[in-house]
Design a protein around this motif. Sequence first.
Motif, short mmCIF file in Angstrom:
data_model
loop_
_atom_site.label_atom_id
_atom_site.label_comp_id
_atom_site.label_asym_id
_atom_site.label_seq_id
_atom_site.Cartn_x
_atom_site.Cartn_y
_atom_site.Cartn_z
N TYR A 4 4.74 54.60 19.26
CA TYR A 4 4.97 53.36 18.34
C TYR A 4 6.08 53.52 17.68
N GLU A 5 7.28 54.31 18.31
CA GLU A 5 8.46 54.47 17.60
C GLU A 5 9.30 53.04 17.85
N GLY A 6 9.52 52.37 16.69
CA GLY A 6 10.34 51.23 16.70
C GLY A 6 9.34 49.99 16.34
N PHE A 7 8.15 50.39 16.64
CA PHE A 7 6.99 49.25 16.33
C PHE A 7 7.02 48.63 15.03
N HIS A 8 6.85 49.57 14.09
CA HIS A 8 6.82 49.25 12.46
C HIS A 8 8.15 48.34 12.20
N GLU A 9 9.37 48.59 12.66
CA GLU A 9 10.63 47.72 12.57
C GLU A 9 10.59 46.64 13.11
N PHE A 10 10.09 46.55 14.23
CA PHE A 10 9.87 45.51 15.00
C PHE A 10 9.01 44.26 14.38
N VAL A 11 7.69 44.86 13.80
CA VAL A 11 6.82 43.92 12.98
C VAL A 11 7.84 43.47 11.77
N ARG A 12 8.36 44.64 10.79
CA ARG A 12 9.11 44.15 9.68
C ARG A 12 10.09 42.91 9.96
N ASP A 13 10.77 43.00 10.92
CA ASP A 13 11.83 42.22 11.32
C ASP A 13 11.39 40.99 11.89
N ARG A 14 10.42 40.87 12.61
CA ARG A 14 9.97 39.56 13.30
C ARG A 14 8.76 39.05 12.74
N GLN A 15 8.14 39.58 11.95
CA GLN A 15 6.79 39.19 11.60
C GLN A 15 6.67 37.63 10.79
N GLN A 16 7.86 37.45 9.97
CA GLN A 16 8.19 35.85 9.47
C GLN A 16 8.01 34.80 10.37
N SER A 17 8.98 35.13 11.42
CA SER A 17 9.30 34.19 12.62
C SER A 17 7.95 34.19 13.39
N LEU A 18 7.45 35.14 13.69
CA LEU A 18 6.11 34.94 14.69
C LEU A 18 4.83 34.33 13.91
N MET A 19 5.06 34.64 12.47
CA MET A 19 4.05 33.84 11.86
C MET A 19 4.11 32.45 11.69
N ARG A 20 5.44 32.02 11.57
CA ARG A 20 5.79 30.60 11.64
C ARG A 20 5.26 29.85 12.75
N THR A 21 5.70 30.63 13.94
CA THR A 21 5.29 30.26 15.19
C THR A 21 3.59 29.99 15.12
N ALA A 22 3.00 30.83 14.76
CA ALA A 22 1.52 31.09 14.88
C ALA A 22 1.01 29.77 14.16
N TYR A 23 1.60 29.77 12.96
CA TYR A 23 1.03 28.72 12.11
C TYR A 23 1.19 27.27 12.96
N LEU A 24 2.43 27.12 13.41
CA LEU A 24 2.74 25.99 14.16
C LEU A 24 1.83 25.45 15.30
N LEU A 25 1.41 26.69 16.13
CA LEU A 25 0.60 26.46 17.17
C LEU A 25 -1.04 26.37 16.90
N THR A 26 -1.27 26.80 15.59
CA THR A 26 -2.72 26.77 15.42
C THR A 26 -3.15 25.61 13.95
N GLY A 27 -1.83 25.38 13.38
CA GLY A 27 -2.08 24.27 12.22
C GLY A 27 -2.96 24.78 10.97
N ASN A 28 -3.07 25.96 11.01
CA ASN A 28 -4.03 26.57 9.83
C ASN A 28 -3.73 27.94 9.50
N ALA A 29 -3.43 28.33 8.40
CA ALA A 29 -2.70 29.52 7.83
C ALA A 29 -3.38 30.79 8.14
N HIS A 30 -4.85 30.56 8.08
CA HIS A 30 -5.72 31.53 8.21
C HIS A 30 -5.99 32.02 9.88
N LEU A 31 -5.97 31.17 10.61
CA LEU A 31 -6.17 30.94 12.00
C LEU A 31 -4.87 31.92 12.55
N ALA A 32 -3.73 31.36 11.93
CA ALA A 32 -2.68 32.22 12.34
C ALA A 32 -2.39 33.30 11.97
#
Length: 161
Positions: A4-32
């Motif tokens: 898992y080397e590098g995974f935690h850094e990936f999540v830390r760096d990309r989580q907000q961007s991926l969450m925004r995409t998930a929200y736009l795809l679902t239209g719901n914060a909890h589902l995102a």
Amino acid sequence: MDRYEGFHEFVRDRQQSLMRTAYLLTGNAHLAEDLLQTVLTRVASHWAKLAKSGNPEAYARKALVNQTISWRRRRQVELPGAELPERGRSHDDATLRRLALQQALARLTPKQRAVIVLRFYEDRTEHETARLMGVSVGTVKSQTHYALSKLRALDPQEAYQ
């Protein structure tokens, strides 16, 4: 070497961007949040291979789109109501426009919504969108055309361009 080397850094760096995409795809914060958690679990299980191949973010974004479509096929996702809430004193025009757009996006098919999110919210090219969705460029073009037509029909005053 930790698999898992590098995974935690990936999540830390990309989580907000991926969450925004998930929200736009679902239209719901909890589902995102559920969607992102599901996808990050999948990314973690393939992390060693993804880290070597060099582009885990592309895999994560494609997985977000595919998982959203899969959930909708199984009808596990509830769509927001078709009617806007009554205008309250705390809502300004921008909020009402955002709610109207969110509800209009919810009325698109999963593929049309994914195309709109990837093309216009994430500013992806037709080729990138096609690659992320696993479809042809022609499909991206036609789905974009149908989605924009439907959005215009749902709210002609906004004239989504």
